[in-house]
Design a protein around this motif. Sequence first.
Motif, PDB file in Angstrom:
ATOM      1  N   UNK A 109       0.832  -1.210   0.000  1.00  0.00           N
ATOM      2  CA  UNK A 109       0.000   0.000   0.000  1.00  0.00           C
ATOM      3  C   UNK A 109       0.860   1.251   0.000  1.00  0.00           C
ATOM      4  N   UNK A 110       1.968   1.196   0.730  1.00  0.00           N
ATOM      5  CA  UNK A 110       2.877   2.346   0.767  1.00  0.00           C
ATOM      6  C   UNK A 110       3.453   2.642  -0.616  1.00  0.00           C
ATOM      7  N   UNK A 120       2.735  12.529   2.670  1.00  0.00           N
ATOM      8  CA  UNK A 120       2.876  11.986   4.017  1.00  0.00           C
ATOM      9  C   UNK A 120       2.266  10.596   4.048  1.00  0.00           C
ATOM     10  N   UNK A 121       3.029   9.621   4.602  1.00  0.00           N
ATOM     11  CA  UNK A 121       2.578   8.233   4.583  1.00  0.00           C
ATOM     12  C   UNK A 121       2.941   7.580   5.916  1.00  0.00           C
ATOM     13  N   UNK A 122       1.911   7.078   6.613  1.00  0.00           N
ATOM     14  CA  UNK A 122       2.078   6.573   7.981  1.00  0.00           C
ATOM     15  C   UNK A 122       1.610   5.126   8.077  1.00  0.00           C
ATOM     16  N   UNK A 123       2.372   4.293   8.803  1.00  0.00           N
ATOM     17  CA  UNK A 123       1.952   2.901   9.050  1.00  0.00           C
ATOM     18  C   UNK A 123       2.836   2.296  10.136  1.00  0.00           C
ATOM     19  N   UNK A 130      12.382   2.850   4.718  1.00  0.00           N
ATOM     20  CA  UNK A 130      13.137   3.918   4.052  1.00  0.00           C
ATOM     21  C   UNK A 130      12.173   4.962   3.478  1.00  0.00           C
ATOM     22  N   UNK A 131      12.205   5.245   2.200  1.00  0.00           N
ATOM     23  CA  UNK A 131      11.426   6.356   1.667  1.00  0.00           C
ATOM     24  C   UNK A 131       9.945   6.030   1.440  1.00  0.00           C
ATOM     25  N   UNK A 132       9.578   4.766   1.560  1.00  0.00           N
ATOM     26  CA  UNK A 132       8.188   4.419   1.288  1.00  0.00           C
ATOM     27  C   UNK A 132       7.237   4.978   2.340  1.00  0.00           C
ATOM     28  N   UNK A 133       7.697   5.140   3.559  1.00  0.00           N
ATOM     29  CA  UNK A 133       6.890   5.748   4.614  1.00  0.00           C
ATOM     30  C   UNK A 133       7.632   6.961   5.158  1.00  0.00           C
ATOM     31  N   UNK A 134       6.934   8.067   5.282  1.00  0.00           N
ATOM     32  CA  UNK A 134       7.556   9.258   5.887  1.00  0.00           C
ATOM     33  C   UNK A 134       7.470   9.207   7.399  1.00  0.00           C
TER      34      UNK A 134
END
Length: 362
Positions: A109-110, A120-123, A130-134
């Motif tokens: 999903x990220x 902005x991406x949270x999980x 790394x860069x897939x989630x901020x």
Amino acid sequence: MSNWNSAKNILCIRLDTIGDVIMTTPAIRALKTSYPDRRITLMTSAAGAAIAPLIPELDDLIIYDAPWLKATALRANSDPEYAMIEHLRQAHYDAAVIFTVYSQNPLPSAVLCYMAGIPLRLAHCHENPYQLLTNWIKDPEPDQFTRHEVRRQLDLVASVSCEVDDDRMMLQVDEAMQYRVQQRLEVMGLALQRPWVVIHPGATAPSRRYPPEHFAIVAQQLVQESGVQVVFTGTQSESELVQSIQQAMRVPSYSLVDRLNLAELTALLSLTPLLISNNTGPVHMAAAVGTPVVDLYALTNLQHTPWGVPNRVLFHDVPCRICYKSVCPEGHHNCLRLVLPETVVQAALELLQPSSELAFSC
């Protein structure tokens, strides 16, 4: 855009089924109410989407059956994923929150959100994304502890300063719908002024089904010995199951099997004094409208007990507990089969007594 405080257009991803979506509603409410004028879109499966019209915090809905979930049919190619990336890109979301159980990987999903340019991406994540989630929380489950699913998702959004005072699950119940369901019950002959319960004996996973012959004993004892009226619910595929239980009871009961849509079932659950059910979607629907629950809880996992309402969670402890299986790998179903019907009846009668000391999950 690098500040959650200024994120107004938020995508919530919960790709599971009805119960999982309901257990995410307190976290969604925290996102919605923490800052003014936020717009919340839910991306979920076709199954999960059925409950979306009853969640008041939602402004929009995206139905997406992801290929990394087991219920999704085999894809011929990845065209739907590229189409979804473009759809998300065109929506110009400021942030995405990916809600998962600890056994799921948030990174597919990220990737969608990263490629769609959502800043902005949270999980929760077990490995460094790394860069897939901020923003990410190293997942402590199950190695360090396990939490209730509601608490897990509330803790996730709290990490970006989104909290809520009232952590109950909530579904919106239309008063006109309640009235129509009440009229239907009265036409069937149910006396609403007398004690009554709803029994939901089905479940998608065979491992989570209390034996039908036990349900029959429970229902018969409630009717015959305590004067409690019994209303059965279920889907069309569960008609034969309920009919077999009613025949084995040898006392009168009522059935609304395959006669209620989801909104009507929610209205019914908001009216009933008590639900007796396997651990499946209606348990969380009942909890979300404040109805006490007797939950026949197969020990496939421990995170999905009724939240925030009086309840009794019944199981028989077994060495093979927490198996995560949809079919009992040992073949004996002892975590449910060895729960005596008399125990279920006693739990139901306790919860039907307003003066009794009630147990809550939290």
